[in-house]
Design a protein around this motif. Structure first.
Motif, PDB file in Angstrom:
ATOM      1  N   ILE A  54       0.837  -1.199   0.000  1.00  0.00           N
ATOM      2  CA  ILE A  54       0.000   0.000   0.000  1.00  0.00           C
ATOM      3  C   ILE A  54       0.870   1.246   0.000  1.00  0.00           C
ATOM      4  O   ILE A  54       2.087   1.173   0.110  1.00  0.00           O
ATOM      5  CB  ILE A  54      -0.931   0.038   1.233  1.00  0.00           C
ATOM      6  N   ARG A  55       0.187   2.393  -0.125  1.00  0.00           N
ATOM      7  CA  ARG A  55       0.845   3.684   0.026  1.00  0.00           C
ATOM      8  C   ARG A  55       0.222   4.386   1.228  1.00  0.00           C
ATOM      9  O   ARG A  55      -0.983   4.301   1.438  1.00  0.00           O
ATOM     10  CB  ARG A  55       0.662   4.551  -1.218  1.00  0.00           C
ATOM     11  N   ILE A  56       1.049   5.062   2.001  1.00  0.00           N
ATOM     12  CA  ILE A  56       0.571   5.858   3.118  1.00  0.00           C
ATOM     13  C   ILE A  56       0.897   7.314   2.801  1.00  0.00           C
ATOM     14  O   ILE A  56       1.987   7.621   2.318  1.00  0.00           O
ATOM     15  CB  ILE A  56       1.206   5.412   4.458  1.00  0.00           C
ATOM     16  N   GLY A  57      -0.078   8.181   3.033  1.00  0.00           N
ATOM     17  CA  GLY A  57       0.123   9.579   2.725  1.00  0.00           C
ATOM     18  C   GLY A  57      -0.233  10.473   3.891  1.00  0.00           C
ATOM     19  O   GLY A  57      -1.140  10.173   4.661  1.00  0.00           O
ATOM     20  N   GLY A  58       0.475  11.558   4.018  1.00  0.00           N
ATOM     21  CA  GLY A  58       0.224  12.528   5.070  1.00  0.00           C
ATOM     22  C   GLY A  58       1.391  13.476   5.178  1.00  0.00           C
ATOM     23  O   GLY A  58       2.150  13.674   4.232  1.00  0.00           O
ATOM     24  N   MET A  59       1.525  14.064   6.350  1.00  0.00           N
ATOM     25  CA  MET A  59       2.604  15.007   6.611  1.00  0.00           C
ATOM     26  C   MET A  59       3.596  14.375   7.591  1.00  0.00           C
ATOM     27  O   MET A  59       3.194  13.659   8.499  1.00  0.00           O
ATOM     28  CB  MET A  59       2.046  16.288   7.235  1.00  0.00           C
ATOM     29  N   VAL A  60       4.878  14.681   7.405  1.00  0.00           N
ATOM     30  CA  VAL A  60       5.896  14.209   8.340  1.00  0.00           C
ATOM     31  C   VAL A  60       5.753  15.030   9.621  1.00  0.00           C
ATOM     32  O   VAL A  60       5.794  16.260   9.586  1.00  0.00           O
ATOM     33  CB  VAL A  60       7.314  14.362   7.760  1.00  0.00           C
ATOM     34  N   LYS A  61       5.547  14.338  10.718  1.00  0.00           N
ATOM     35  CA  LYS A  61       5.322  15.006  12.003  1.00  0.00           C
ATOM     36  C   LYS A  61       6.612  15.687  12.472  1.00  0.00           C
ATOM     37  O   LYS A  61       7.702  15.139  12.330  1.00  0.00           O
ATOM     38  CB  LYS A  61       4.853  13.990  13.041  1.00  0.00           C
ATOM     39  N   GLU A  62       6.437  16.874  13.054  1.00  0.00           N
ATOM     40  CA  GLU A  62       7.575  17.647  13.538  1.00  0.00           C
ATOM     41  C   GLU A  62       8.294  16.894  14.657  1.00  0.00           C
ATOM     42  O   GLU A  62       7.671  16.263  15.507  1.00  0.00           O
ATOM     43  CB  GLU A  62       7.081  19.001  14.052  1.00  0.00           C
ATOM     44  N   ASN A  63       9.609  16.955  14.645  1.00  0.00           N
ATOM     45  CA  ASN A  63      10.493  16.321  15.634  1.00  0.00           C
ATOM     46  C   ASN A  63      10.329  14.797  15.685  1.00  0.00           C
ATOM     47  O   ASN A  63      10.536  14.190  16.733  1.00  0.00           O
ATOM     48  CB  ASN A  63      10.262  16.903  17.038  1.00  0.00           C
ATOM     49  N   SER A  64       9.989  14.178  14.574  1.00  0.00           N
ATOM     50  CA  SER A  64       9.806  12.730  14.575  1.00  0.00           C
ATOM     51  C   SER A  64      10.859  11.983  13.767  1.00  0.00           C
ATOM     52  O   SER A  64      10.928  10.765  13.834  1.00  0.00           O
ATOM     53  CB  SER A  64       8.419  12.372  14.027  1.00  0.00           C
ATOM     54  N   VAL A  65      11.686  12.706  13.015  1.00  0.00           N
ATOM     55  CA  VAL A  65      12.674  12.051  12.158  1.00  0.00           C
ATOM     56  C   VAL A  65      13.846  11.582  12.999  1.00  0.00           C
ATOM     57  O   VAL A  65      14.463  12.357  13.729  1.00  0.00           O
ATOM     58  CB  VAL A  65      13.155  12.998  11.034  1.00  0.00           C
ATOM     59  N   GLU A  66      14.122  10.270  12.904  1.00  0.00           N
ATOM     60  CA  GLU A  66      15.244   9.666  13.626  1.00  0.00           C
ATOM     61  C   GLU A  66      16.125   8.937  12.630  1.00  0.00           C
ATOM     62  O   GLU A  66      15.671   8.022  11.951  1.00  0.00           O
ATOM     63  CB  GLU A  66      14.729   8.680  14.675  1.00  0.00           C
ATOM     64  N   ARG A  67      17.360   9.347  12.556  1.00  0.00           N
ATOM     65  CA  ARG A  67      18.298   8.705  11.642  1.00  0.00           C
ATOM     66  C   ARG A  67      19.058   7.626  12.392  1.00  0.00           C
ATOM     67  O   ARG A  67      19.592   7.862  13.468  1.00  0.00           O
ATOM     68  CB  ARG A  67      19.242   9.726  11.045  1.00  0.00           C
ATOM     69  N   GLY A  68      19.078   6.443  11.806  1.00  0.00           N
ATOM     70  CA  GLY A  68      19.768   5.319  12.425  1.00  0.00           C
ATOM     71  C   GLY A  68      21.118   5.107  11.792  1.00  0.00           C
ATOM     72  O   GLY A  68      21.702   6.001  11.194  1.00  0.00           O
ATOM     73  N   GLN A  69      21.595   3.882  11.901  1.00  0.00           N
ATOM     74  CA  GLN A  69      22.880   3.538  11.314  1.00  0.00           C
ATOM     75  C   GLN A  69      22.738   3.481   9.799  1.00  0.00           C
ATOM     76  O   GLN A  69      21.707   3.105   9.265  1.00  0.00           O
ATOM     77  CB  GLN A  69      23.332   2.197  11.857  1.00  0.00           C
ATOM     78  N   SER A  70      23.770   3.852   9.116  1.00  0.00           N
ATOM     79  CA  SER A  70      23.857   3.912   7.652  1.00  0.00           C
ATOM     80  C   SER A  70      22.676   4.681   7.072  1.00  0.00           C
ATOM     81  O   SER A  70      22.486   5.838   7.368  1.00  0.00           O
ATOM     82  CB  SER A  70      24.008   2.511   7.055  1.00  0.00           C
ATOM     83  N   LEU A  71      21.824   4.048   6.273  1.00  0.00           N
ATOM     84  CA  LEU A  71      20.752   4.745   5.570  1.00  0.00           C
ATOM     85  C   LEU A  71      19.376   4.528   6.197  1.00  0.00           C
ATOM     86  O   LEU A  71      18.364   4.829   5.579  1.00  0.00           O
ATOM     87  CB  LEU A  71      20.722   4.290   4.107  1.00  0.00           C
TER      88      LEU A  71
END
Length: 153
Positions: A54-71
């Motif tokens: 499926i596809r999920i659509g919406g807005m990226v929530k503020e302060n929710s982006v977490e970068r892990g190891q590598s990509l």
């Protein structure tokens, strides 16, 4: 019935059969490649078939982006009524950022959405029509009181 009429009748029947088979095969192929767009609140409500792409659509929530190891990147997609955790491994589009419209393609794995593709739009005021309609419908269903469904005497 003359032999010429029989041949014509058989020929017409074969052509109709071939067209029918081609139509059925086309419909089956299209169904296998379709990916439907859902909002986070629709996914939370259980409107998504299990193991479906499926596809999920919406807005990226503020302060929710977490970068892990590598990509590896994790973020939350919201439609205002519901939030869904999305995990993605790969290079994000240059235009990806918080409070930005996004569409991710993938599948549900437990309580999180695992994306195989993430798309973002450059204008922060832009929301794809499909996402805007789905979010509007979700808000409308969420805001309608139960008594509004029943006719008044």
């Amino acid at each position: 019935m003359t032999p010429t009429r029989k041949r014509r009748l058989v020929l017409v029947a074969l052509i109709l059969l071939a067209v029918g088979i081609a139509t059925v095969l086309t419909i089956l192929a299209l169904q296998q490649n379709m990916t439907y767009l859902y909002t986070p609140s629709e996914i939370i409500a259980g409107k998504v078939p299990a193991d479906a792409r499926i596809r999920i659509g919406g807005m990226v929530k503020e302060n929710s982006v977490e970068r892990g190891q590598s990509l590896t990147v994790g973020f939350v997609v919201t439609d205002g009524d519901g939030d869904m955790r999305v995990e993605y491994e790969g290079i994000l589009p240059d235009l990806f950022r918080e409070k930005q419209s996004v569409i991710a393609t993938g599948s549900m794995q437990g309580e999180k959405f695992v994306a195989t593709e993430v798309l973002a739009k450059h204008d922060e005021n832009y929301i794809p029509r499909d996402v805007a309609e789905a979010m509007e419908n979700a808000h409308r269903k969420h805001d309608v009181p139960e008594s509004a469904d029943k006719p008044t005497p």
